[in-house]
Enzyme design. Structure first.
Site, PDB file in Angstrom:
ATOM      1  N   ARG B  29      12.599  -4.555   6.160  1.00 14.40           N
ATOM      2  CA  ARG B  29      12.697  -5.330   4.672  1.00 14.40           C
ATOM      3  C   ARG B  29      10.787  -4.139   4.200  1.00 14.40           C
ATOM      4  O   ARG B  29      11.453  -4.261   3.056  1.00 14.40           O
ATOM      5  CB  ARG B  29      10.949  -5.958   6.115  1.00 14.40           C
ATOM      6  CG  ARG B  29      10.208  -7.077   5.574  1.00 14.40           C
ATOM      7  CD  ARG B  29       8.884  -6.949   4.543  1.00 14.40           C
ATOM      8  NE  ARG B  29       8.209  -6.356   5.706  1.00 14.40           N
ATOM      9  CZ  ARG B  29       6.680  -5.907   5.409  1.00 14.40           C
ATOM     10  NH1 ARG B  29       6.670  -5.555   3.339  1.00 14.40           N
ATOM     11  NH2 ARG B  29       6.391  -5.148   5.572  1.00 14.40           N
ATOM     12  N   ASP B  30      10.475  -3.800   4.730  1.00 17.76           N
ATOM     13  CA  ASP B  30       9.762  -3.059   3.781  1.00 17.76           C
ATOM     14  C   ASP B  30      10.186  -1.703   3.165  1.00 17.76           C
ATOM     15  O   ASP B  30       9.997  -1.105   1.537  1.00 17.76           O
ATOM     16  CB  ASP B  30       8.215  -2.358   4.473  1.00 17.76           C
ATOM     17  CG  ASP B  30       7.269  -1.332   3.725  1.00 17.76           C
ATOM     18  OD1 ASP B  30       6.985  -2.391   2.569  1.00 17.76           O
ATOM     19  OD2 ASP B  30       6.401  -1.099   3.449  1.00 17.76           O
ATOM     20  N   CYS B 251      11.184   5.207  -4.391  1.00 18.21           N
ATOM     21  CA  CYS B 251      10.257   4.913  -5.037  1.00 18.21           C
ATOM     22  C   CYS B 251      11.383   4.925  -6.454  1.00 18.21           C
ATOM     23  O   CYS B 251      12.303   5.616  -6.630  1.00 18.21           O
ATOM     24  CB  CYS B 251       9.510   5.721  -5.685  1.00 18.21           C
ATOM     25  SG  CYS B 251       8.233   4.822  -7.161  1.00 18.21           S
TER      26      CYS B 251
END
Lengths: 309, 309
Positions: B29-30, B251
């Site tokens: 998920r994260d 990122c």
């Protein structure tokens, strides 16, 4: 973006930490010796100058190991001849033996370090000596260095795990270290050369020595444990920590794999804890970003990456 | 090379650590929600299956946030329909509001998590609410979830620093968290969403809460601090730690920049400290190496890199 502009929380200390830490910057020696791109001497000199500008006061500059083994540092004499020494900054040099000491003395070095092994196999592979006979090599080097007024640091490598032998007996590490201290080393740097240690092992080893004030720690971040281990060591009273600007020392086998604990990641933690280091983090990050360009690859330091996006 | 063959030292504990830690695995998920490469649902299902095989017992599976905001998790219903649930494993799902709860209930979910902000600016940007009015959104969601017999976890984001506001008042974080607990959340996950915290700040925040047994920690490794902060939290009595297999959550702006604490790096430390996790590190590393291939980039986990060279 500067380190002060990214949403920093308040500085909050933590129980039983030292008020200040001396960072022993090894980027120019331990970092570069493991980098495959050969760096020109002028770049190394600028690197050392920038590190001093950033407030680092111990800059391990190079090594007098035989150029055949470490081609990156074959320019040691040239580098030391070109070095503009700053007041308040010391430039230790690694010296493997008496021949290295001769060259260091010629170069006007004031601080040397010798490099010992805590394991039989690494002593054999790295020094071509037995665990016991390595001291026969160190003894005349250290006594002559002391007689010449030099300060001598003793590295102890493979203190936690050894890739050939596996676990390393704590008593064996302590015996090697205490022997170096008795020989006249002012400080020991206890190295986790392959980066496998965890905090309980660090505490256990440090407790094995009689005088924590003469111990420094030297962690590699191969398994991501270097900063946690440093925190554990600080809680045991250690006040000298080895690290490498930008995490220099990447293994040539994997791009951006890490070598030494990155000085920036260490300073970030110490700044947040209110532990003094004297380092200007933004200047240091600029320096490491510049050096990463010279090496043609991103810095493995998390802080450098985050602040130079 | 397996984790047991790399020269590991003895397992040595450290004072005042828990005997076991529950890892709340957030990779699916994260982790994935911050990955730019869209992963097919079949790959996600295999990922969850492999994570269960590796011994992880809490697998946060997906999120019912609007697909417009997180396209990577637009397949939440399909994923949950295809999931082979294992005995002894729970699959929490992030639910932003009542609409998300409806979809979670339809999908047969037993554990949900809500996502609150500790700061005004992030509440506005992420939830389109004020700090105070976010609770109006959570209250009916939580009460209906509890009435349906679900377990509810409360995430608190931006607990340490906020990229717009800078420092975050501890009292404000504690107030948000305590309100979620009073509302019926069984556990809080205190998140350092931008990865700026250091250990003293972690200890200080944890001490602000009345009952540490209801707290979990959720660190991002943006500045390399995640594992040290985890160690500090464990010493305060925390026994649930969020992490992401392989450090998923890079990122998109910087290749291999890191998101969440990597589960492997956490397990390495806990294994060395003798803290039980139930995780088979070699199986987990294989899983993360496989997922890194799916994403077409190296894992940011140091352990994964070191063991898959």
């Amino acid at each position: 973006m500067g380190a002060r502009e990214v949403g920093l929380p308040d500085v909050v200390g933590s129980g039983s930490l030292p008020s200040a830490v001396k960072i022993w910057e090894v980027g120019a020696r331990d970092g570069l010796q493991n980098e495959s791109v050969v760096v020109p001497v002028a770049v190394k000199l600028e690197f050392l100058s920038r590190l001093a500008d950033a407030g680092l006061s111990v800059l391990e500059a190079t090594s007098f190991v035989h150029p055949k083994w470490v081609p990156q540092l074959a320019d040691a004499a040239e580098l030391l001849a070109g070095l503009s020494r700053r007041d308040g900054v010391v430039y230790p040099v690694l010296v493997p033996n008496e021949r290295g000491l001769d060259r260091a003395l010629e170069a006007g070095v004031t601080h040397i370090a010798i490099f010992a092994s805590a394991t039989e196999t690494f002593a054999s592979r790295n020094l071509n000596r037995t665990l016991d006979s390595q001291f026969e090599m160190f003894a005349p080097t250290v006594s002559r260095a002391l007689a010449a007024g030099l300060d001598v640091r003793g590295y102890v490598s493979m203190c936690f795990g050894d890739p050939w032998e596996g676990r390393v007996e704590r008593a064996q590490v302590v015996a090697v270290g205490e022997r170096l201290l008795e020989m006249g080393c002012s400080q020991l740097s206890l190295g986790d050369t392959i980066g496998v240690a965890t905090p309980g092992q660090v505490e256990s080893l440090l407790e094995g020595f009689r005088d924590v004030s003469r111990l420094a720690v030297h962690f590699h971040d191969t398994y991501g444990q270097a900063l946690s281990n440093t925190l554990a060591a600080l809680r045991c009273g250690v006040t000298t920590v080895d690290s490498s600007a930008g995490g220099l020392g990447g293994c040539p086998y994997a791009e951006s794999a890490t070598g030494n604990l990155a000085t920036e990641d260490l300073v970030w933690m110490l700044d947040g804890l209110g532990v003094e280091t004297g380092v200007d983090l933004d200047k240091l990050v600029e320096t490491s970003a510049w050096m990463a360009e010279q090496l043609g690859r991103p810095s493995p330091s998390r802080v450098v990456r985050a602040l130079t996006k």
